[in-house]
Design an enzyme around this catalytic site. Sequence first.
Site, PDB file in Angstrom:
ATOM      1  N   ASP A  13       0.817  -1.224   0.000  1.00 34.34           N
ATOM      2  CA  ASP A  13       0.000   0.000   0.000  1.00 34.34           C
ATOM      3  C   ASP A  13       0.848   1.271   0.000  1.00 34.34           C
ATOM      4  O   ASP A  13       0.470   2.276   0.604  1.00 34.34           O
ATOM      5  CB  ASP A  13      -0.961   0.012   1.215  1.00 34.34           C
ATOM      6  N   LYS A  16       1.920   2.304  -5.172  1.00 32.41           N
ATOM      7  CA  LYS A  16       2.627   1.856  -6.376  1.00 32.41           C
ATOM      8  C   LYS A  16       1.821   2.105  -7.643  1.00 32.41           C
ATOM      9  O   LYS A  16       2.380   2.416  -8.692  1.00 32.41           O
ATOM     10  CB  LYS A  16       2.943   0.352  -6.261  1.00 32.41           C
ATOM     11  N   GLY A  40      -4.225  -4.326  -4.421  1.00 33.67           N
ATOM     12  CA  GLY A  40      -5.241  -3.363  -4.836  1.00 33.67           C
ATOM     13  C   GLY A  40      -4.543  -2.065  -5.196  1.00 33.67           C
ATOM     14  O   GLY A  40      -4.043  -1.371  -4.319  1.00 33.67           O
ATOM     15  N   HIS A  41      -4.431  -1.796  -6.470  1.00 36.74           N
ATOM     16  CA  HIS A  41      -3.728  -0.594  -6.907  1.00 36.74           C
ATOM     17  C   HIS A  41      -4.735   0.486  -7.302  1.00 36.74           C
ATOM     18  O   HIS A  41      -5.532   0.297  -8.208  1.00 36.74           O
ATOM     19  CB  HIS A  41      -2.787  -0.918  -8.071  1.00 36.74           C
ATOM     20  N   GLN A 225       2.237  -5.980  -3.150  1.00 32.33           N
ATOM     21  CA  GLN A 225       2.546  -6.029  -1.708  1.00 32.33           C
ATOM     22  C   GLN A 225       3.848  -5.248  -1.414  1.00 32.33           C
ATOM     23  O   GLN A 225       4.140  -4.301  -2.127  1.00 32.33           O
ATOM     24  CB  GLN A 225       2.635  -7.475  -1.193  1.00 32.33           C
TER      25      GLN A 225
HETATM   26  P1  IMP Z   1      -2.604 -12.888   1.713  1.00 31.24           P
HETATM   27  O1  IMP Z   1      -1.612 -12.341   0.745  1.00 31.24           O
HETATM   28  O2  IMP Z   1      -4.036 -12.613   1.353  1.00 31.24           O
HETATM   29  O3  IMP Z   1      -2.333 -14.309   2.041  1.00 31.24           O
HETATM   30  O4  IMP Z   1      -2.398 -12.090   3.109  1.00 31.24           O
HETATM   31  C1  IMP Z   1      -1.193 -12.213   3.874  1.00 31.24           C
HETATM   32  C2  IMP Z   1      -0.819 -10.875   4.511  1.00 31.24           C
HETATM   33  O5  IMP Z   1      -0.407  -9.970   3.498  1.00 31.24           O
HETATM   34  C3  IMP Z   1      -1.960 -10.179   5.249  1.00 31.24           C
HETATM   35  O6  IMP Z   1      -1.427  -9.474   6.346  1.00 31.24           O
HETATM   36  C4  IMP Z   1      -2.484  -9.200   4.219  1.00 31.24           C
HETATM   37  O7  IMP Z   1      -3.126  -8.108   4.817  1.00 31.24           O
HETATM   38  C5  IMP Z   1      -1.188  -8.784   3.553  1.00 31.24           C
HETATM   39  N1  IMP Z   1      -1.373  -8.318   2.170  1.00 31.24           N
HETATM   40  C6  IMP Z   1      -1.640  -9.054   1.077  1.00 31.24           C
HETATM   41  N2  IMP Z   1      -1.741  -8.266  -0.008  1.00 31.24           N
HETATM   42  C7  IMP Z   1      -1.525  -7.018   0.402  1.00 31.24           C
HETATM   43  C8  IMP Z   1      -1.463  -5.755  -0.269  1.00 31.24           C
HETATM   44  O8  IMP Z   1      -1.613  -5.634  -1.495  1.00 31.24           O
HETATM   45  N3  IMP Z   1      -1.208  -4.676   0.512  1.00 31.24           N
HETATM   46  C9  IMP Z   1      -0.989  -4.781   1.847  1.00 31.24           C
HETATM   47  N4  IMP Z   1      -1.019  -5.933   2.518  1.00 31.24           N
HETATM   48  C10 IMP Z   1      -1.284  -7.047   1.799  1.00 31.24           C
END
Ligand code: IMP
Length: 426
Positions: A13, A16, A40-41, A225
């Site tokens: 977040d 990007k 989520g961009h 991420q």
């Molecule tokens: P998962 O990727 O859904 O398995 O989540 C694993 C961890 O990564 C959790 O803490 C999510 O909140 C975090 N996470 C996954 N994708 C994002 C992102 O795009 N931005 C911020 N945190 C993320």
Amino acid sequence: MANYILFGAQWGDEGKGKIVDMLSHELDYVARYQGGNNAGHTVIVGDEKHILHIIPSGILHDNTKCIIGNGVVLDPFVFLNEITQLTKRGIDASAKRIQISYNTHIIMEYHKILDIAREGKLADTKIGTTGRGIGPCYEDKKARIGIRAGDLLDLSIVRKKIDNALTEKNVLIESLYGGKALDAQEIFDKLSEIVPTLLPYLDDTNSILQDAVKAGKSILFEGAQGIMLDIDHGTYPYVTSSNTVSDNASIGTGVPSCFVDKRLAVVKAYTTRVGSGPFPTELNDETGSHLQKIGHEFGATTGRTRRCGWLDAVVLRETARLCSPTDIALTKLDVLTGLDELKIAVKYRYEGKEMLYPPQIPNAMEKAEPIYETWDGWKEDISQCKKFEELPKNTQNYVKRIAELMNAKITLVSVGPDRDQTILID
Ligand code: IMP
């Protein structure tokens, strides 16, 4: 124009989407290499807000082609929904502009069910996943039972794979999680329905990108991420299930890293995190709520409130040594306007010792205490500044300190969500 890897320097977040969008007008390709629709961009163009979860943000520029690399996990329903949304807004999201690797793994219904069920079962050790089935899909990839996009070319293979998967997964769903067993035929039928729409998007993306490199085209490898969510190098187990470090761009697309000219770290001017896990500079006070409110810190994927805190240079130093950025894009600097003073964690104290990097012993980061330096804030509105010299002196000092702490140059500073609220330094 050069080939770039762009990645988030913190816990995701970082903003990007806007940076990819800014660079896209000069790019021939934007390629995603890891993650899925957990990302989520958000990109704001004029009065329109676009939130993209799986299609690279480059799609908003007519001349840019988008690649979904082999390292990505793809929910085909979310993908097609995004195509529909873009098309409704008059954006060409046809197969002429988007290609998915034959080797991209497909997120299935049972991955989502297992992701949510497992989180429900964990009491105080919940990861806080996005519930999009990302982890279970990568698990199947490693267990070599996953369904790849290229499998959709032969539906008899897909049918067999669903049967095999459910033999195991239905036991978990029913006996361990108390859910209802899934019907293989139903899952197969639902998927088969969308396969004809999906097939034109599948391609040998490795060759497409290799040919692009040979032809001197420019590619941006778009990370999702952030580095602290890397499965190997992040704050395990509170991480995502892919490697977010920049070198994974090579594995996730098939383009060797020697063809990459620049590594661009996107750094938010403060720190946020969604989901569980250590966060040494977290602010559970008024300043934290202020950053949340002014920075609109709500997840673009799940709508969850993001945890907020001061900038953490120990995290940034770790990112710098893992990814060796050549450039930094600093985002959301305007959110800090109005605060009397700003803090930057420059070291941690862990078990009586001062540390420049996060302690590497499992779970140690939970016990690390930040050691701060304090900088004077600024009150002036910076959201319309177009040049670095137009920024107040205190703002300039804060920016320069970040570059110094990361040992890389800041080439772009974002002072608002719009494309034109950007200061290009180089
Ligand atoms: P998962 O990727 O859904 O398995 O989540 C694993 C961890 O990564 C959790 O803490 C999510 O909140 C975090 N996470 C996954 N994708 C994002 C992102 O795009 N931005 C911020 N945190 C993320």
